[in-house]
Motif scaffolding. Sequence first.
Motif, PDB file in Angstrom:
ATOM      1  N   ALA A 196      -4.996  12.189 -16.066  1.00 45.50           N
ATOM      2  CA  ALA A 196      -4.859  13.432 -16.818  1.00 45.50           C
ATOM      3  C   ALA A 196      -6.122  14.284 -16.762  1.00 45.50           C
ATOM      4  N   SER A 197      -7.158  13.771 -16.142  1.00 44.88           N
ATOM      5  CA  SER A 197      -8.419  14.513 -16.171  1.00 44.88           C
ATOM      6  C   SER A 197      -9.338  14.005 -15.066  1.00 44.88           C
ATOM      7  N   GLY A 198     -10.413  14.729 -14.844  1.00 40.06           N
ATOM      8  CA  GLY A 198     -11.432  14.286 -13.902  1.00 40.06           C
ATOM      9  C   GLY A 198     -12.007  12.944 -14.333  1.00 40.06           C
ATOM     10  N   THR A 199     -12.127  12.781 -15.644  1.00 32.67           N
ATOM     11  CA  THR A 199     -12.645  11.526 -16.187  1.00 32.67           C
ATOM     12  C   THR A 199     -11.737  10.355 -15.798  1.00 32.67           C
ATOM     13  N   ASP A 200     -10.412  10.574 -15.938  1.00 37.12           N
ATOM     14  CA  ASP A 200      -9.460   9.519 -15.556  1.00 37.12           C
ATOM     15  C   ASP A 200      -9.571   9.207 -14.073  1.00 37.12           C
ATOM     16  N   LEU A 201      -9.668  10.277 -13.272  1.00 39.74           N
ATOM     17  CA  LEU A 201      -9.718  10.052 -11.833  1.00 39.74           C
ATOM     18  C   LEU A 201     -10.993   9.305 -11.440  1.00 39.74           C
ATOM     19  N   ALA A 202     -12.097   9.670 -12.082  1.00 40.96           N
ATOM     20  CA  ALA A 202     -13.363   8.993 -11.795  1.00 40.96           C
ATOM     21  C   ALA A 202     -13.257   7.508 -12.150  1.00 40.96           C
ATOM     22  N   ALA A 203     -12.623   7.230 -13.287  1.00 40.43           N
ATOM     23  CA  ALA A 203     -12.464   5.833 -13.703  1.00 40.43           C
ATOM     24  C   ALA A 203     -11.597   5.086 -12.704  1.00 40.43           C
ATOM     25  N   LEU A 204     -10.533   5.749 -12.253  1.00 40.61           N
ATOM     26  CA  LEU A 204      -9.629   5.138 -11.283  1.00 40.61           C
ATOM     27  C   LEU A 204     -10.347   4.844  -9.967  1.00 40.61           C
ATOM     28  N   LEU A 205     -11.117   5.817  -9.495  1.00 39.62           N
ATOM     29  CA  LEU A 205     -11.829   5.627  -8.223  1.00 39.62           C
ATOM     30  C   LEU A 205     -12.841   4.492  -8.331  1.00 39.62           C
ATOM     31  N   LEU A 206     -13.439   4.384  -9.511  1.00 44.03           N
ATOM     32  CA  LEU A 206     -14.411   3.312  -9.686  1.00 44.03           C
ATOM     33  C   LEU A 206     -13.714   1.951  -9.677  1.00 44.03           C
ATOM     34  N   GLU A 207     -12.620   1.841 -10.413  1.00 47.09           N
ATOM     35  CA  GLU A 207     -11.932   0.545 -10.514  1.00 47.09           C
ATOM     36  C   GLU A 207     -11.235   0.172  -9.203  1.00 47.09           C
TER      37      GLU A 207
ATOM     38  N   ASP B 136     -16.345  20.983 -17.203  1.00 49.62           N
ATOM     39  CA  ASP B 136     -15.032  21.342 -16.661  1.00 49.62           C
ATOM     40  C   ASP B 136     -14.399  20.115 -15.996  1.00 49.62           C
ATOM     41  N   ASP B 137     -13.434  19.533 -16.681  1.00 50.50           N
ATOM     42  CA  ASP B 137     -12.907  18.234 -16.255  1.00 50.50           C
ATOM     43  C   ASP B 137     -11.732  18.330 -15.280  1.00 50.50           C
ATOM     44  N   ARG B 138     -11.581  19.515 -14.656  1.00 48.98           N
ATOM     45  CA  ARG B 138     -10.586  19.591 -13.580  1.00 48.98           C
ATOM     46  C   ARG B 138     -11.201  19.124 -12.266  1.00 48.98           C
ATOM     47  N   PHE B 139     -12.493  18.848 -12.333  1.00 45.38           N
ATOM     48  CA  PHE B 139     -13.244  18.573 -11.104  1.00 45.38           C
ATOM     49  C   PHE B 139     -13.915  17.196 -11.173  1.00 45.38           C
ATOM     50  N   VAL B 140     -14.402  16.761 -10.020  1.00 38.52           N
ATOM     51  CA  VAL B 140     -15.364  15.656 -10.009  1.00 38.52           C
ATOM     52  C   VAL B 140     -16.512  16.083  -9.098  1.00 38.52           C
ATOM     53  N   ARG B 141     -17.688  15.498  -9.340  1.00 42.06           N
ATOM     54  CA  ARG B 141     -18.838  15.810  -8.494  1.00 42.06           C
ATOM     55  C   ARG B 141     -19.114  14.639  -7.560  1.00 42.06           C
ATOM     56  N   ILE B 142     -19.216  14.947  -6.288  1.00 41.81           N
ATOM     57  CA  ILE B 142     -19.536  13.930  -5.287  1.00 41.81           C
ATOM     58  C   ILE B 142     -20.878  14.294  -4.670  1.00 41.81           C
ATOM     59  N   SER B 143     -21.813  13.385  -4.765  1.00 41.90           N
ATOM     60  CA  SER B 143     -23.139  13.638  -4.197  1.00 41.90           C
ATOM     61  C   SER B 143     -23.213  13.044  -2.805  1.00 41.90           C
ATOM     62  N   TYR B 144     -23.787  13.805  -1.861  1.00 43.31           N
ATOM     63  CA  TYR B 144     -23.980  13.231  -0.529  1.00 43.31           C
ATOM     64  C   TYR B 144     -25.436  12.851  -0.283  1.00 43.31           C
TER      65      TYR B 144
END
Lengths: 395, 391
Positions: A342-353, A367-375
Amino acid sequence: MRLSSRAMGISPSPTLAVDARAKELASAGERIINFGVGEPDFDTPENIKEAAAQAMSRGMTKYTPVPGILELRKAICEKLFKDNGLEYQPGEIVVSCGAKHSLYNAIQVLVEEGDEVIVPAPYWVTYVEQIKLAGAKPVVIQTRPENGFKILPEDIVQALSPDTRLLILNTPSNPTGSVYTVAEIKALAEVLITAGIWVLSDEIYEKLIYDGARHTSIAAVSPEIKERTIVVNGVSKAYAMTGWRIGYAAAPAGVAKAMTGLQSHCTSNPDSIAQAAALEALRGPQQSLSTMVAAFAERREYILQRLDQVPGIKCGRPGGAFYVFPDVSAYFGRRLNHTTVASGTDLAALLLEEAKVAVVPGAAFGDDRFVRISYATSFENIKEGLNRIATVLCG
Amino acid sequence: MTDIARRVQNLPPYLFARIEQLIEQKKSEGVDVISLGIGDPDEPTPEHICREAARQINVRENHQYPSSAGMLAYRSAVADWYARRFGVWVDPKNEVVSLIGSKEGIAHISWCFVDPGDTVLVPDPGYPVYAGGTILAGGNIHCLPLLPENDYLPRLEDIPSDTARKAKILFLNYPNNPTAAVTREGFFDEVVRFAREYDILVCHDAAYIDVSFEGYRPPSFLEIQGAKEVGIEFGSVSKPYNMTGWRCGWAVGNKHAIEVLGRLKSNIDSGVFQAVQYAAIAGLNGSQQCVSRINGVYRKRRDMALAALGEIGWDITPTKATFYLWLKVPKGFTSESFAEHLIDRAGVVVTPGTGYGNYGAGYFRISLTLSDALLQEALKRLKSTLGRVSF
Ligand SMILES: Cc1ncc(COP(=O)(O)O)c(C=O)c1O
Ligand SMILES: Cc1ncc(COP(=O)(O)O)c(C=O)c1O
């Protein structure tokens, strides 16, 4: 012992939960790909380390002048002139313990209890906390991806109130990587001058810029705006020196003097040896910087290509910093691996798990429609991390 | 300047900043000024500490952001030092936080506990940062006079109870800057009782706890039963290891206060350069011979100064700790006029007592952090300028 209302107002860092969980998984033996980092993965160049060691053997181990040694402030003036077309005197420069500390000093000096400070979102979360610490109110303006996450003059006009004191401008930006053009900056400067408010210009990512884009410091576009600007910059990101803790501010003499006064009460000079290192960073050979930027440029190209192939991820082409900031809202409402995102937070948690990949949820930047990816991590990590993300999201 | 926030306008000019200006002015007039003004150890940082720093500068991890609370290795070194030095047990994970010099913690602790209008108990004369931090947070200062007749200890029983009830923090500092006073048996116990009664956080500044002479071992506030429930202690590697420029210190003690200070300061800075933390670890864990040696140097200078000043007419009890002497101003002078007189006539800088608060009036401070030769020369100048003083 009752806490002050300020201390109670400090929000726990929104990235902390992801961070803690990533560490937990890593210590349990998982190989985590960390796209969360906010610092170059390069070593501090040799010549800089050498300068620090020499300073130590010369006995540069005592208190220095509070705003930093004169030679370093001169070198900063030279840098600002050469790179940014800005004329400052050493008396208008204050060296602090990192750009973060410079921002704190600037906000403490300019902002009163009850003032309002305009913060374009997505923002670096420290701004908001430092504004609250000063007893002021952050007025957050959501920027739009269609505009490259850049604030427009009319956004400022709309946000103005009699209490508006300051705008925080961050170009190139963390987290979006956006770089303002000269024309955009000029237009902002005009409304700021008319409104009579100050601007705190965070230019820490200045050197990390791609596709031939150019960095413009708002202080350089007119003498009137220079009088109302505090330029903040440092050696952390450009010279892979985040650990050394040296940043600086350039400001009109009265403000610089007040910042020095504040710093004399709160920390004294920044570490003397790191000052010697920063001096070498600014005056010494710049080769390692170009090498680093070339590496970042290549990774950025690759990561953008790869993300483009993941359906549902929308990612602009950021001109600077070492982040991409994709819109992941197309996944909201979908069920992935038994959870509904439902949010960037959820997606981040999912990607981590599920993918063992750490990204920072947009919530950390407002703004939780996004996630930040560092290169700011190796090419191999980037490749592996994106493979894993693609598997989970396309899977 | 109207553009500057009131909290910063309200800060008094930092004392040493003003003195530095005065020195610059005289120097530009060609006078070879000798400063007895600033407490910055003149000796270099010991070899073994620099060697460790030089090694750590090359270690890759140290080029990256430190944690703002400090490396666990650093916090453990501080905890171990407390155990060895004072027999005090603190938990490195929860009861120690790193600071950019102890000054940073002293200045920022008020952010954590003081709301505008709250009261902070501040010794007078005292290190200016106690008042400075209070002013930044919008707190009210209630002065605790440190008087010679009370051996420069505050009389807690004189604090009106309605003031004590409004107080959030009590600052203390022994061995003391500027008076060089030390605590007495039983005083810290009284402090713990007082703090308990009024629910006040005790902030003991122990910056000089390792600068002492002739077998005197200054105690830690945390040695007192119950101290950890009411207080924290600040310290740093600045004075014992001649590391003022490195900016590395700690706060130790009450878990709650340490946690809040750590969280608050994570919004202000990103911690201490790890190479510097490793250098501090080398200092704390290494042989303490360098500390005894430097204390021997200060003791010798103290004796030199006491002898010379005695000849001029000052009657001083030998100090047990710190590298300061706190002296009465001769008849006919105020603190300021005497300091100005000495800069002007002798080219010698001393710190006027009023720089440390109103109760510093009539006093001045000299610091023994300059070479023996320079100190001799300064004392010679004082003698020829002042002749014999009376009070
Ligand atoms: C936008 C922005 N400003 C400032 C900083 C702080 O830099 P420094 O390491 O100099 O404190 C950062 C670091 O992450 C940042 O992202
Ligand atoms: C009483 C007292 N406390 C604290 C300090 C701060 O020292 P540092 O920040 O170097 O640890 C000083 C320095 O002069 C001092 O005199």
